[in-house]
Enzyme design. Sequence first.
Site, PDB file in Angstrom:
ATOM      1  N   ARG A 126       0.891  -1.207  -0.060  1.00  0.00           N
ATOM      2  CA  ARG A 126      -0.014  -0.002  -0.002  1.00  0.00           C
ATOM      3  C   ARG A 126       0.895   1.248  -0.186  1.00  0.00           C
ATOM      4  NH1 ARG A 126      -4.786  -2.299   1.841  1.00  0.00           N
ATOM      5  NH2 ARG A 126      -6.240  -1.272   0.323  1.00  0.00           N
ATOM      6  N   GLN A 131      -0.202   2.387  -6.198  1.00  0.00           N
ATOM      7  CA  GLN A 131      -1.533   2.359  -6.002  1.00  0.00           C
ATOM      8  C   GLN A 131      -2.374   1.914  -7.504  1.00  0.00           C
ATOM      9  OE1 GLN A 131      -2.415   6.728  -5.332  1.00  0.00           O
ATOM     10  NE2 GLN A 131      -2.295   6.396  -3.208  1.00  0.00           N
ATOM     11  N   ASP A 134      -3.029  -1.781  -6.843  1.00  0.00           N
ATOM     12  CA  ASP A 134      -3.674  -2.167  -5.781  1.00  0.00           C
ATOM     13  C   ASP A 134      -5.020  -2.545  -5.956  1.00  0.00           C
ATOM     14  OD1 ASP A 134      -4.687  -2.130  -3.148  1.00  0.00           O
ATOM     15  OD2 ASP A 134      -3.961  -0.381  -2.643  1.00  0.00           O
ATOM     16  N   SER A 137      -7.763  -2.192  -3.121  1.00  0.00           N
ATOM     17  CA  SER A 137      -8.385  -0.724  -3.054  1.00  0.00           C
ATOM     18  C   SER A 137      -9.350  -0.763  -4.146  1.00  0.00           C
ATOM     19  CB  SER A 137      -7.410   0.283  -3.453  1.00  0.00           C
ATOM     20  OG  SER A 137      -6.605   0.567  -2.105  1.00  0.00           O
ATOM     21  N   TYR A 230      -2.549   0.604   9.134  1.00  0.00           N
ATOM     22  CA  TYR A 230      -3.770  -0.380   9.579  1.00  0.00           C
ATOM     23  C   TYR A 230      -4.065  -0.157  10.956  1.00  0.00           C
ATOM     24  CZ  TYR A 230      -3.168  -2.801   5.088  1.00  0.00           C
ATOM     25  OH  TYR A 230      -2.921  -3.277   3.854  1.00  0.00           O
TER      26      TYR A 230
END
Length: 378
Positions: A126, A131, A134, A137, A230
Amino acid sequence: MVACMAVKIAVLKETRANEKRVAMVPAVADKLVKLGAEIHMQAGAGLAVKLADAAFKNVQFAADAVELVRDADVVVCVQPPDAAVVSAMRPGAILISFIYAHKEVELTKLLRDRRITTFAMELVPRITRAQAMDALSSQAALAGYYAALMGATHLARILPMMTTAVGSIRPARALVMGLGVAGLQALATARRLGAMTEGYDVRPETKEQAESLGAKFVDTGVDARGTGGYARELTQEEKDKIAGVVTKHIQQSDIIITTAAIPGRPSPKLISKAQVDGMKAGSVIIDLAAEGGGNCEYTQPGETIQVGQVTIVGPLNVPSMLGEHASELYAKNQFNLIELFLKEQQVKIDWSDEVIAKTALTHDGKIVNEAAAKAIEK
Ligand code: NAD
């Protein structure tokens, strides 16, 4: 001069129950062909999302998955492939798919023993540079959107304020618990549908994110930031402190969407049976964490249940319900990963690249992801 063979990419038809997605869409196939790849797909792979084989140009089709992968350099799919497919892949070939090694112990060992280089989509780091690769996501954003729609359709009332000749209807109240990628999208969608929105998370930075989407933040005063962006597990004292604040918000909501997760742990329980028992008649909980056991103590994964006057929905594989867009985004995520190692019409893996190294699950006869190796081999 030796002629250079094109890199052969094989795309599997998904076989798991309720999986409609496909790992390739026509626009991505075109881009891969431009990069010098040859695309071979299993016949009918896109049918569940209304993508007929004829929609793919420059793609060759084969009926049998095992035959398809035999001489493939790269195999792509959404869900972990069948063991028979892995057994037919040639040693040194690449597999790109969601795997979740802790749930797929035997398959992971087979991938190791068959000397497959596996890039597990759930392991894409992440970080900003990754991105575009990902898939966690991209799929979570779609799930968050859909959770708000599911909530709306399970209510016997509307979400926006409405003024009518016989009086005004008050807007519905939506509470989103867990403000990661899915939760923020759920907040945004519920707000666009006209609900008054509130959000709650144990990472304090989500306050500003919720407020930027027009939602109120339910501040519990608990900071449970873990590593890597997280959350960590809560202590009993923290849980009690949170319950003291959120119970009122739970019990005045019409829709609650829960998305909370802690990496490698079962879903944290955010809503107790006692809290549900005090909820408004006709209210709805959409538990997006159902896959990991659920955020509500009553949730039954894969079921929609009625507890008193409250409906509790525990949907599984929500991205598949939006298969068209989920496939499009997933295929683009995979394309961006493939672009890292498909150079000058050849596979050239740069193991010093952080994204490559962290996404790899197995390589050269080893489980190279530390957490997976520890769980499976020790
Ligand atoms: P996730 O699916 O792991 O969890 C969802 C949310 O649940 C998280 O926001 C988490 O804080 C929350 N949560 C956990 N326990 C909770 C509890 N007891 N009560 C309330 N909430 C609880 O999260 P995700 O969507 O995968 O995102 C995780 C993080 O990664 C976020 O910080 C996100 O911004 C970040 N991220 C970064 C990138 C990037 O930089 N490329 C991409 C995606 C996500």
